[in-house]
Motif scaffolding. Structure first.
Motif, PDB file in Angstrom:
ATOM      1  N   GLN A 128       1.291   4.956  -9.214  1.00 23.25           N
ATOM      2  CA  GLN A 128       0.438   5.565 -10.228  1.00 23.25           C
ATOM      3  C   GLN A 128       0.216   4.606 -11.387  1.00 23.25           C
ATOM      4  O   GLN A 128      -0.770   4.675 -12.096  1.00 23.25           O
ATOM      5  CB  GLN A 128       1.084   6.851 -10.757  1.00 23.25           C
ATOM      6  CG  GLN A 128       1.331   7.917  -9.715  1.00 23.25           C
ATOM      7  CD  GLN A 128       0.039   8.357  -9.041  1.00 23.25           C
ATOM      8  OE1 GLN A 128      -0.962   8.592  -9.707  1.00 23.25           O
ATOM      9  NE2 GLN A 128       0.057   8.435  -7.721  1.00 23.25           N
ATOM     10  N   ARG A 129       1.194   3.729 -11.543  1.00 25.66           N
ATOM     11  CA  ARG A 129       1.141   2.818 -12.682  1.00 25.66           C
ATOM     12  C   ARG A 129       0.000   1.827 -12.547  1.00 25.66           C
ATOM     13  O   ARG A 129      -0.551   1.358 -13.521  1.00 25.66           O
ATOM     14  CB  ARG A 129       2.479   2.078 -12.748  1.00 25.66           C
ATOM     15  CG  ARG A 129       2.918   1.725 -14.132  1.00 25.66           C
ATOM     16  CD  ARG A 129       4.217   0.999 -14.089  1.00 25.66           C
ATOM     17  NE  ARG A 129       4.118  -0.237 -13.333  1.00 25.66           N
ATOM     18  CZ  ARG A 129       5.169  -0.899 -12.894  1.00 25.66           C
ATOM     19  NH1 ARG A 129       6.364  -0.447 -13.086  1.00 25.66           N
ATOM     20  NH2 ARG A 129       5.007  -2.029 -12.231  1.00 25.66           N
ATOM     21  N   TYR A 130      -0.282   1.484 -11.287  1.00 25.44           N
ATOM     22  CA  TYR A 130      -1.348   0.495 -11.093  1.00 25.44           C
ATOM     23  C   TYR A 130      -2.680   1.200 -11.217  1.00 25.44           C
ATOM     24  O   TYR A 130      -3.243   1.715 -10.261  1.00 25.44           O
ATOM     25  CB  TYR A 130      -1.233  -0.157  -9.712  1.00 25.44           C
ATOM     26  CG  TYR A 130       0.104  -0.830  -9.512  1.00 25.44           C
ATOM     27  CD1 TYR A 130       0.526  -1.806 -10.392  1.00 25.44           C
ATOM     28  CD2 TYR A 130       0.900  -0.505  -8.427  1.00 25.44           C
ATOM     29  CE1 TYR A 130       1.748  -2.427 -10.205  1.00 25.44           C
ATOM     30  CE2 TYR A 130       2.107  -1.126  -8.234  1.00 25.44           C
ATOM     31  CZ  TYR A 130       2.535  -2.086  -9.130  1.00 25.44           C
ATOM     32  OH  TYR A 130       3.718  -2.691  -8.944  1.00 25.44           O
ATOM     33  N   ASN A 131      -3.169   1.229 -12.409  1.00 25.43           N
ATOM     34  CA  ASN A 131      -4.424   1.918 -12.672  1.00 25.43           C
ATOM     35  C   ASN A 131      -5.575   1.129 -12.070  1.00 25.43           C
ATOM     36  O   ASN A 131      -5.772  -0.032 -12.406  1.00 25.43           O
ATOM     37  CB  ASN A 131      -4.577   2.048 -14.191  1.00 25.43           C
ATOM     38  CG  ASN A 131      -5.797   2.840 -14.547  1.00 25.43           C
ATOM     39  OD1 ASN A 131      -6.514   3.312 -13.676  1.00 25.43           O
ATOM     40  ND2 ASN A 131      -6.018   2.982 -15.842  1.00 25.43           N
ATOM     41  N   PRO A 132      -6.309   1.756 -11.207  1.00 21.28           N
ATOM     42  CA  PRO A 132      -7.419   1.010 -10.595  1.00 21.28           C
ATOM     43  C   PRO A 132      -8.461   0.607 -11.627  1.00 21.28           C
ATOM     44  O   PRO A 132      -9.254  -0.307 -11.418  1.00 21.28           O
ATOM     45  CB  PRO A 132      -7.987   1.983  -9.560  1.00 21.28           C
ATOM     46  CG  PRO A 132      -7.490   3.327  -9.957  1.00 21.28           C
ATOM     47  CD  PRO A 132      -6.219   3.130 -10.686  1.00 21.28           C
ATOM     48  N   GLU A 133      -8.477   1.320 -12.769  1.00 25.48           N
ATOM     49  CA  GLU A 133      -9.450   0.991 -13.808  1.00 25.48           C
ATOM     50  C   GLU A 133      -8.886  -0.035 -14.783  1.00 25.48           C
ATOM     51  O   GLU A 133      -9.318  -0.131 -15.902  1.00 25.48           O
ATOM     52  CB  GLU A 133      -9.817   2.259 -14.584  1.00 25.48           C
ATOM     53  CG  GLU A 133     -10.294   3.426 -13.736  1.00 25.48           C
ATOM     54  CD  GLU A 133     -11.609   3.117 -13.027  1.00 25.48           C
ATOM     55  OE1 GLU A 133     -12.508   2.599 -13.711  1.00 25.48           O
ATOM     56  OE2 GLU A 133     -11.718   3.368 -11.816  1.00 25.48           O
ATOM     57  N   SER A 134      -7.904  -0.758 -14.371  1.00 26.54           N
ATOM     58  CA  SER A 134      -7.207  -1.594 -15.333  1.00 26.54           C
ATOM     59  C   SER A 134      -7.990  -2.828 -15.722  1.00 26.54           C
ATOM     60  O   SER A 134      -7.567  -3.610 -16.537  1.00 26.54           O
ATOM     61  CB  SER A 134      -5.870  -2.029 -14.765  1.00 26.54           C
ATOM     62  OG  SER A 134      -6.094  -2.863 -13.666  1.00 26.54           O
ATOM     63  N   ILE A 487       6.237 -12.311 -15.805  1.00 26.01           N
ATOM     64  CA  ILE A 487       5.151 -11.855 -14.940  1.00 26.01           C
ATOM     65  C   ILE A 487       4.856 -10.408 -15.262  1.00 26.01           C
ATOM     66  O   ILE A 487       5.764  -9.590 -15.355  1.00 26.01           O
ATOM     67  CB  ILE A 487       5.558 -11.973 -13.454  1.00 26.01           C
ATOM     68  CG1 ILE A 487       5.802 -13.430 -13.095  1.00 26.01           C
ATOM     69  CG2 ILE A 487       4.494 -11.358 -12.557  1.00 26.01           C
ATOM     70  CD1 ILE A 487       6.333 -13.641 -11.703  1.00 26.01           C
ATOM     71  N   ASN A 488       3.601 -10.122 -15.443  1.00 27.22           N
ATOM     72  CA  ASN A 488       3.224  -8.730 -15.625  1.00 27.22           C
ATOM     73  C   ASN A 488       2.963  -8.140 -14.249  1.00 27.22           C
ATOM     74  O   ASN A 488       1.996  -8.471 -13.581  1.00 27.22           O
ATOM     75  CB  ASN A 488       1.976  -8.638 -16.501  1.00 27.22           C
ATOM     76  CG  ASN A 488       1.590  -7.203 -16.756  1.00 27.22           C
ATOM     77  OD1 ASN A 488       2.250  -6.284 -16.268  1.00 27.22           O
ATOM     78  ND2 ASN A 488       0.525  -7.010 -17.524  1.00 27.22           N
ATOM     79  N   ASP A 489       3.868  -7.265 -13.869  1.00 25.71           N
ATOM     80  CA  ASP A 489       3.795  -6.696 -12.534  1.00 25.71           C
ATOM     81  C   ASP A 489       2.486  -5.943 -12.325  1.00 25.71           C
ATOM     82  O   ASP A 489       1.933  -5.902 -11.235  1.00 25.71           O
ATOM     83  CB  ASP A 489       4.986  -5.762 -12.331  1.00 25.71           C
ATOM     84  CG  ASP A 489       5.165  -5.382 -10.891  1.00 25.71           C
ATOM     85  OD1 ASP A 489       5.597  -6.257 -10.119  1.00 25.71           O
ATOM     86  OD2 ASP A 489       4.862  -4.224 -10.547  1.00 25.71           O
ATOM     87  N   ASP A 490       1.990  -5.342 -13.408  1.00 27.35           N
ATOM     88  CA  ASP A 490       0.792  -4.522 -13.280  1.00 27.35           C
ATOM     89  C   ASP A 490      -0.437  -5.344 -12.908  1.00 27.35           C
ATOM     90  O   ASP A 490      -1.310  -4.862 -12.201  1.00 27.35           O
ATOM     91  CB  ASP A 490       0.521  -3.792 -14.607  1.00 27.35           C
ATOM     92  CG  ASP A 490       1.605  -2.786 -14.912  1.00 27.35           C
ATOM     93  OD1 ASP A 490       2.479  -2.596 -14.038  1.00 27.35           O
ATOM     94  OD2 ASP A 490       1.602  -2.210 -16.012  1.00 27.35           O
ATOM     95  N   THR A 491      -0.469  -6.564 -13.421  1.00 29.01           N
ATOM     96  CA  THR A 491      -1.684  -7.339 -13.154  1.00 29.01           C
ATOM     97  C   THR A 491      -1.476  -8.379 -12.072  1.00 29.01           C
ATOM     98  O   THR A 491      -2.406  -9.075 -11.714  1.00 29.01           O
ATOM     99  CB  THR A 491      -2.179  -8.026 -14.435  1.00 29.01           C
ATOM    100  OG1 THR A 491      -1.080  -8.704 -15.033  1.00 29.01           O
ATOM    101  CG2 THR A 491      -2.730  -7.013 -15.408  1.00 29.01           C
ATOM    102  N   CYS A 492      -0.257  -8.470 -11.569  1.00 33.85           N
ATOM    103  CA  CYS A 492      -0.010  -9.431 -10.491  1.00 33.85           C
ATOM    104  C   CYS A 492      -0.723  -8.933  -9.238  1.00 33.85           C
ATOM    105  O   CYS A 492      -0.606  -7.770  -8.854  1.00 33.85           O
ATOM    106  CB  CYS A 492       1.486  -9.562 -10.222  1.00 33.85           C
ATOM    107  SG  CYS A 492       1.821 -10.604  -8.796  1.00 33.85           S
ATOM    108  N   ILE A 493      -1.479  -9.831  -8.617  1.00 33.97           N
ATOM    109  CA  ILE A 493      -2.210  -9.403  -7.432  1.00 33.97           C
ATOM    110  C   ILE A 493      -1.575  -9.957  -6.161  1.00 33.97           C
ATOM    111  O   ILE A 493      -2.112  -9.821  -5.071  1.00 33.97           O
ATOM    112  CB  ILE A 493      -3.691  -9.832  -7.510  1.00 33.97           C
ATOM    113  CG1 ILE A 493      -3.780 -11.337  -7.726  1.00 33.97           C
ATOM    114  CG2 ILE A 493      -4.384  -9.070  -8.619  1.00 33.97           C
ATOM    115  CD1 ILE A 493      -5.187 -11.866  -7.581  1.00 33.97           C
TER     116      ILE A 493
END
Lengths: 573, 267, 629
Positions: A128-134, A487-493
């Motif tokens: 849920q944390r990985y907001n697709p609208e990020s 590393i920002n886990d949220d933006t790591c691809i």
């Protein structure tokens, strides 16, 4: 061990942009900035068209896309082909907007909460944390993904910005000097940019006077003066004198920008040899022609000893060498030669301040007696030792240091150094690491060993963070507050660029899981979603690095090898 | 070392304080057992806290190295305080006898563990190879697979099964799993001797090409031997806690009951 | 092995915090890549889960485990790398946690079981046993068990919780059986006025149980005495106060034995050398003597020289004195005496005796002994009465002197016949002539007197007469009678003339009675000093160490100048000087000092006052003492 053979990798084996067509190159040759280049000055094997084709690529940015982020390390410069971009001036955009992790120290209660909130399931992520609208603009090639800003008018309202229009070149200083980007630039309108990687840029500067003048002048103007003014030997100068020094300073780069890639490859083939493989900056016994100042990277300082050379220390950013020798000559001594050989470890950017300038601006000052103390070595004599101090040391005393230089551990500012004579292999460090990272360790308690020392596979938070080069989303970045690389886990691809770049294998890709321990899969292809992970130096913990804090036997320390002296005295943390 | 000494001095001072206090209390016809017992309970409780502390590494409760030193020093302090408290080495009464027996065992296991923790790391470092305990099964399996591959290859290429026979009869045993555990934990050389002997007795039955394979297997056996050594010592370094911690938990439980009983019958 | 094992692609994180490990690895076979699942089941039955895409099954094996496999998934979408599941093991830490839990559980179970068992089952295995009781307590707690002393025992959890919050004084239970010469929770059981607040004492301050069969008292030290005692000092040799001036001869001896004259004069006298003892132990019984070293009996030691002296001193009960006139009724006398009638002669009465009456009879009749005109009538009447009733009138007279009649003791063995005959003779103004001499003692009449001759040491009649004389001398209201009583007493207790010469050796002392009256007592017995119940001294052990012969004089040194005998002139027993110099502390310090013989307070001082047992304890048969409270 069988030796596998491979032909030496050739320049342009791997073009920068995979889909550059001849038409693209043709088009590029017509734009004024390229047209101005005298193509015939280029050697035939490195033609201008070849550079454009292989060392450059055309990038499309939608309005709002971030082109470069403040604080990022990059290996390329940009030439605007069309469209308009905005430079965000100080104080810049907040980190979160740039796709960075917000670091906030936990309070006691939050720290304690980790006791029951950590999961047994490895690498659990709440998707849920990985907001697709990020604000992540995906691309076919994961390396070309962009982070974009959501509300440009609001940003323009609340930040001071400057406009960059077609024909402007930016990012070249960071690309050549391996310094962090100084500001964030984003596309205000849909834009087309020519991205030139550092090799191409170097060739442009080398073979074309116009580009060299442009680059050098901008460098002198924007960076060099400030840099010099901040060094100990020139800090006494006033503005105009400083400008004069800057004008006369030569800058040189040694080694390859992507040293980590070739280094890793050579390491794999057991071919890392030492001094004789490294580009020479100054040779022992030669005549000094100026003071050498390291602006970026590391340089090995070695002396001839027997049939080999002994590494006595190394120079890092801000260190300089040669003033003493020149001073002696200036005072009338003859036959003064350099006492050490300086070679580039990986990539080094050197500023060479010519003898005349030094004589005029430094020695006169020394003579006035106002500051006779600090000469060679480094700007902090109290903390670090001068090169002269290292001449005396025995082979045994210098062995650890030499090994650290050889293994490039000097790059690290927070290397995990374990004294194996004390370590009982209890793994308390690993468990502490896990319990401060949601149940996941962020390092492996193994690594290269030398005598009783082990440098474990934990992020060293390098002075020269090669891992950060090429991160498409800026997920891996240097924290503005603590200086650690995180590393920002949220933006790591999960593109693995950083993991592949790290010469020390300290970044590990993990496939993330849900609460039941099931791998989270990409619905498109059922490949597991992976994320880059590594030590974040417990940036959000109250205790500082949990590993060192948890070691009961005082065996594990986070150290900067500059501070390590022989005998296990570690001055880490 | 300096720090250890510092803590030791603090512990000795603490002990002296308690001692003087008990003497004082004793001469005033009060009950010194409450003083020494209280101090002992405090110390034992502190000893147990070390385990709790390890579970919350994220709390800023002093670095673990200080805790470890304090734990060590407090262990010896507890033993001294126990003697002060009980006045004798071996008490009367079944309950306290069980308690003291467990307490002594805990202390003894602690001392053994301490000695191992001070001696074994050096031995491990000297072996010149590092391996992570959890990976030892994988490493050993890998070595065994390599060795067996070599044996097959040898038989295939040279057409002779001398090496294969020897491997089946003798060497295979060594590669099966970690061996020479007991000898290793005392720092013995049996494994090395064994490997040398088993390889050398075979040598004269082999031709040159077979010997190459033997050399390779010998090299693998040497690595295996070092991993075995790591396995033995690291097992000891981990397993002594298997005794120490449950004993400590039992002691703590009994101490609590002891205190309850004292409170009920003698307050 | 593999140099690149550190590579991020090949070396994943080790997770020592994960509770399971691969079962294959535990059997020393190659562990699978996936490892156990979170729930502890095998996660490695296959290498990947193939993905169906565009009519094809695609291998999804992770890159670090080699990427997609050569074989690829089967046409049905099964991974081609499948293996039977292993049985994952728990990690050492998990096992350790379980063992710890089990250990605690075992202890708790043990405690609960021991609590649940019948308390009387204690004899078998009692885990709560705090240790064996001392020998003396073991027996009486046999039936009742722990509850004999511990009130909370067997009271259940509620009782326990109550017990935690109510202070328990176990001493209350101790005094169910133990008794003391004073209050039991006051220091030294001594009710003396204390000049400061002293806290209540408890038995367990000193007495400890559960320490085995032998020990029941904890080590008591001099420091403990210092806690309460104002006069604090380090040890006997350092700071103990000097002994009292007269120590240890506080009280006048019961027997006037002048060691000075005996040792220096009489024993030296060649006449007595043979009879004289050669050392102190000749007279003093040293064996088994603690504080007191008693002299041996008169019959053993004194009799040698002084044996014959007792019988020589008679008591004169009645003496026919000089009368001026005759008041005797002759007729009655003759009739009473059954004597031949005498002719009446009107001659001037001429008394046959010229003596004075005996002081005893003078006292009894309360007449002056030196005035015949006053005493002649009552005395003659007495004689007259004696002729008729023999001893009855005397008996009446004697009995009327004291509250408790004493005639039976005083007149033991007095033959009425003899008395009557003597009276008859005297009534006729004649001397009585006894048929034979009274050689062997007892009552007899001789000429003008009725006398008593002591038969030897401890003669009861002689003793009674002395006691009588002492008794009556202090109780008279009448001044004259007092004078006469004193005169009689002085005669009786005269060392030279008194009956049996008892007072030559036995001291007479004045004591004060409870009602404040004073009383004289003769000290027949050797007097034990029992007014120092808190101190002890053992002569035996001292003599054992120092030797038998001359060891007494190490401490007991004759004081030649002392006026020993003079001390006995009065009745005040407190005013006296001993034959011996008083013993000083320095005498003891010669041995009792640091590095020599112990000098604890407890060596000489006893804490409790007259410790003993309560009667019910002694008489208790095998029945449970009822414990209330």
């Amino acid at each position: 061990m069988t030796i596998t053979t491979q032909s030496r990798p050739q320049r342009w084996d791997q073009p920068f942009g995979s889909d550059m067509t001849d038409g693209d190159v043709e088009r590029l040759l017509t734009i004024p900035e390229i047209q101005a280049i005298e193509a015939k000055k280029f050697p035939s094997r490195i033609s201008l068209a070849g550079i454009l084709r292989n060392d450059a690529r055309i990038m499309q940015y939608k309005a709002g896309d971030i082109v470069i982020r403040e604080g990022d390390y990059g290996n390329s410069a940009f030439l605007i082909l069309n469209g308009s971009l905005r430079v965000v001036l100080a104080p810049g955009l907040p980190g979160e907007m740039l796709g960075r992790r917000k670091i906030q120290k936990k309070n006691f209660w939050q720290a304690l909460k980790q006791l029951w909130t950590q999961k047994i399931s490895p690498e659990f992520r709440d998707v849920q944390r990985y907001n697709p609208e990020s604000g992540l603009r995906e691309a076919k090639d994961p390396g070309s993904a962009h982070v974009f800003l959501q509300d440009i008018p609001a940003i323009l309202d609340s930040n001071k910005t400057a406009i960059l229009e077609g024909g402007a070149l930016f990012g070249e200083l960071a690309a050549l000097g391996r310094t962090p980007r100084t500001s964030t630039i984003f596309a205000e309108t849909d834009s087309e940019l020519l991205e030139i990687r550092w090799q191409g840029l170097r060739e442009f500067r080398k073979y074309d006077q116009g580009w060299r003048r442009l680059i050098d002048e901008r460098y002198r103007q924007n960076a060099l003066k400030a840099h010099l003014g901040a060094t100990s030997i020139f800090e006494h100068l006033d503005d105009s004198d400083l400008q004069e020094v800057a004008d006369h300073t030569l800058f040189e780069t040694y080694g390859t920008f992507d040293w980590h890639l070739s280094y890793k490859k050579m390491q794999g083939q057991d071919r890392v040899e030492g001094v004789k493989d490294e580009p020479e900056i100054a040779r022992q016994g030669s005549y000094p022609d100026g003071v050498l100042m390291v602006r970026a990277g590391f340089a090995r300082v070695s002396v001839q000893r027997g049939n080999g050379s002994q590494t006595i220390t190394y120079l890092g950013a801000g260190d300089f060498y040669g003033a003493d020798e020149i001073y002696k000559t200036w005072k009338g001594e003859t036959d003064v030669s350099l006492k050490v050989t300086i070679t580039a470890l990986g990539y080094v950017e050197i500023l060479r301040v010519p003898t005349k300038t030094i004589e005029k601006h430094l020695f006169a000052y020394w003579e006035s007696g106002r500051q006779g103390g600090t000469r060679d070595g480094n700007p902090n004599p109290g903390k670090r030792r001068r090169i002269q101090d290292f001449f005396e040391q025995t082979l045994a005393e210098g062995a650890l240091q030499e090994w650290a230089v050889q293994e490039r551990f000097v790059n690290g500012t927070q290397a995990m150094l374990i004294n194996l004579d004390r370590c009982v292999r209890c793994d308390d460090c690993v468990r502490a690491c896990a319990s401060t990272h949601d149940g996941n360790p962020r390092f492996v308690r193994h690594g290269k060993t030398f005598q009783n020392w082990m440098v474990a596979n934990a992020c060293m938070h390098c002075a020269d963070p090669v891992c950060m080069i090429g991160c498409p989303t800026g997920a891996i970045h240097r924290s503005m507050s603590g200086g650690m690389v995180i590393i920002n886990d949220d933006t790591c691809i999960g593109c693995e660029t950083c993991a592949n770049s790290c010469p020390y294998s300290n970044i590990r890709m993990v496939s993330i899981r849900d609460e039941g321990g099931q791998h989270i899969l990409d619905p498109q292809n059922h490949k597991p979603i992976i994320k880059a992970t590594k030590c974040d130096l417990c940036a959000d913990q109250i205790t500082g690095p949990a590993c060192a804090f948890a070691c009961p036997h005082d065996a594990l320390n986070r150290v900067d090898f500059r501070d390590v002296t022989w005998g296990g005295e570690t001055g880490g943390q | 070392m300096k720090r250890t000494l510092g803590y030791a001095v603090i512990a000795i001072l603490f002990f002296a304080l308690i001692w003087v206090w008990t003497l004082e209390v004793d001469s005033s016809l009060n009950y010194p057992e409450f003083i020494s017992g209280g101090a002992l309970f405090f110390t034992i409780f502190f000893l147990c806290l070390f385990n709790i502390r390890k579970r919350v590494p994220f709390l800023p409760l002093w670095p673990a190295r200080k805790w470890f030193l304090l734990h060590t020093v407090a262990g010896f302090l507890a033993l001294s305080l126990f003697w002060l408290h009980a006045g004798i080495m071996w008490p009367n009464g079944l309950y306290v006898q069980i308690l003291v027996f467990l307490f002594y065992l805990t202390t003894l296991s602690g001392i053994v563990g301490l000695v191992m923790e001070k001696v074994y790391p050096n031995l491990l470092t000297r072996i010149g190879l590092e391996c992570i305990y959890e990976r030892i099964p994988r490493d050993i399996a890998e070595i065994r697979n390599k060795a067996e591959t070599l044996v097959f290859e040898c038989t295939e290429k040279t057409g002779s099964d001398t090496l294969a026979q020897h491997y089946l009869e003798t060497l295979g045993w060594f590669f099966q799993r970690p061996r020479f555990f007991i000898n290793n934990i005392f720092g013995g050389q049996n494994a090395q001797t064994w490997v040398m002997q088993q390889c050398s007795i075979l040598e004269r039955f082999l031709n040159a090409s077979e010997r190459d394979y033997l050399d390779k297997i010998f090299a693998l056996a040497e690595i295996k031997r070092k991993i075995d050594f790591h396995y033995s010592l690291q097992t000891m370094l981990k397993n002594w806690l298997l005794i120490h911690i449950p004993l400590a938990a039992a002691v703590m439980t009994m101490v609590v009951w002891h205190i309850i009983v004292i409170q009920v019958f003698f307050n | 092995m593999d140099e690149n094992k550190f590579d991020h692609g090949k070396s994943p994180y080790e997770r020592p915090n994960f509770p399971f490990r691969c079962g294959r690895g535990a059997l020393w076979r190659t562990p699978c890549n996936n490892g156990p699942k979170v729930d502890g089941s095998c996660g490695g039955t296959r290498d990947c889960t193939p993905f169906f895409k565009e009519d094809r099954w695609l291998c999804r094996r992770e890159k670090r485990y080699g990427g997609p496999c050569k074989e690829g998934p089967s046409p049905t979408g099964e991974c081609s790398w499948q293996r039977p599941p292993c049985a994952p093991r728990k990690t050492l830490r998990e096992i350790r946690g379980q063992i710890s839990f089990l250990a605690v559980a075992a202890i708790v179970a043990l405690l609960l079981i021991s609590q649940a068992l019948n308390p009387t089952f204690a004899g078998f295995v009692n885990i709560s046993d705090a240790g064996p009781l001392s020998k003396s307590h073991k027996k009486f707690t046999e039936i009742e068990g722990c509850a004999a002393c511990h009130a909370a025992y067997g009271q259940g959890p509620v009782g326990w919780i109550k017990a935690v919050f109510t202070p328990v004084d176990i001493s209350e239970r101790c005094v169910n059986c133990h008794s003391f010469g004073g209050p039991d929770s006051i220091a030294h059981n001594n009710d003396l006025a204390i000049d400061r607040e002293v806290r209540k004492t408890e038995c367990i301050m000193c007495h400890r149980e559960h320490s085995g069969q032998k020990m029941s008292t904890r080590q008591s030290t001099s420091e403990q005495c210092n806690t309460c005692h104002k006069n604090k000092f380090e040890s006997f040799s350092k700071g103990h106060p000097e002994f009292p001036e007269k120590y240890p001869y506080f009280n006048r001896n019961a027997i006037k034995f002048d060691h000075g004259s005996h040792l220096k004069k009489h024993f030296e006298n060649p006449k007595f050398t043979e009879k004289a003892p050669t050392s102190c132990t000749g007279c003093h019984q040293v064996t088994l003597s603690d504080r007191e070293v008693r002299p041996q009996a008169f019959e053993t030691i004194c009799v040698n020289c002084h044996g014959s002296q007792i019988t020589k001193k008679d008591l004169v009960l009645i003496r026919l004195p000089e009368f001026m006139q005759n008041f005797v009724d002759k007729d009655a006398l003759i009739q009473a005496c059954n004597s031949p009638a005498e002719e009446k002669t009107d001659d001037e009465f001429l008394s046959v005796s010229t003596e004075m009456p005996a002081l005893v009879s003078a006292f009894l009749l309360n007449v002056p002994e030196d005035d015949p005109e006053t005493y002649e009538q009552p005395l003659q009447e007495l004689i007259q009465a004696m002729t008729e009733e023999s001893m009855l009138p005397i008996e009446d007279l004697v009995n009327s002197q004291t509250e408790t009649p004493m005639a039976d003791k005083l007149l033991t063995g007095l033959n009425p016949e003899v008395l009557k005959r003597a009276a008859c003779s005297w009534g006729l103004n004649l001397e009585y002539e006894p048929p034979a001499e009274a050689k062997f003692g007892g009552w007899y009449a001789d000429m003008l007197e009725v006398r008593y001759k002591p038969t030897g040491h401890r003669d009861p009649v002689a003793k009674s007469w002395i006691e009588f004389a002492l008794n009556v001398s202090t109780v008279q209201d009448d001044e004259d009678k007092t004078t006469r009583a004193i005169a009689m007493r002085d005669e009786v207790i005269s060392a030279k003339e008194g009956v049996g010469s008892c007072v030559k050796c036995h001291a007479v002392s004045e004591t004060t009675l409870a009602d404040g009256k004073k009383k004289l007592e003769i000290e027949w017995q050797y007097k034990e000093v029992n007014n120092r119940p808190h101190s002890q001294y053992s002569h035996t052990s001292h003599i054992e160490i120092m030797g038998n012969k001359s060891s007494c004089s190490n401490c007991h040194i004759l004081d030649g100048k002392a006026e020993y005998m003079a001390s006995f002139k009065g009745f005040d027993a407190t005013k006296w000087s001993s034959n011996f110099s008083s013993i000083k502390r320095k005498t003891c310090i010669q041995c009792h000092t640091e590095s020599q013989i112990n000098q604890d307070c407890q060596s000489c001082h006893i804490y409790h006052l007259n410790p003993g047992f309560k009667k019910k304890m002694v008489s208790a048969k095998r029945q449970m003492p009822e414990i209330k409270k």
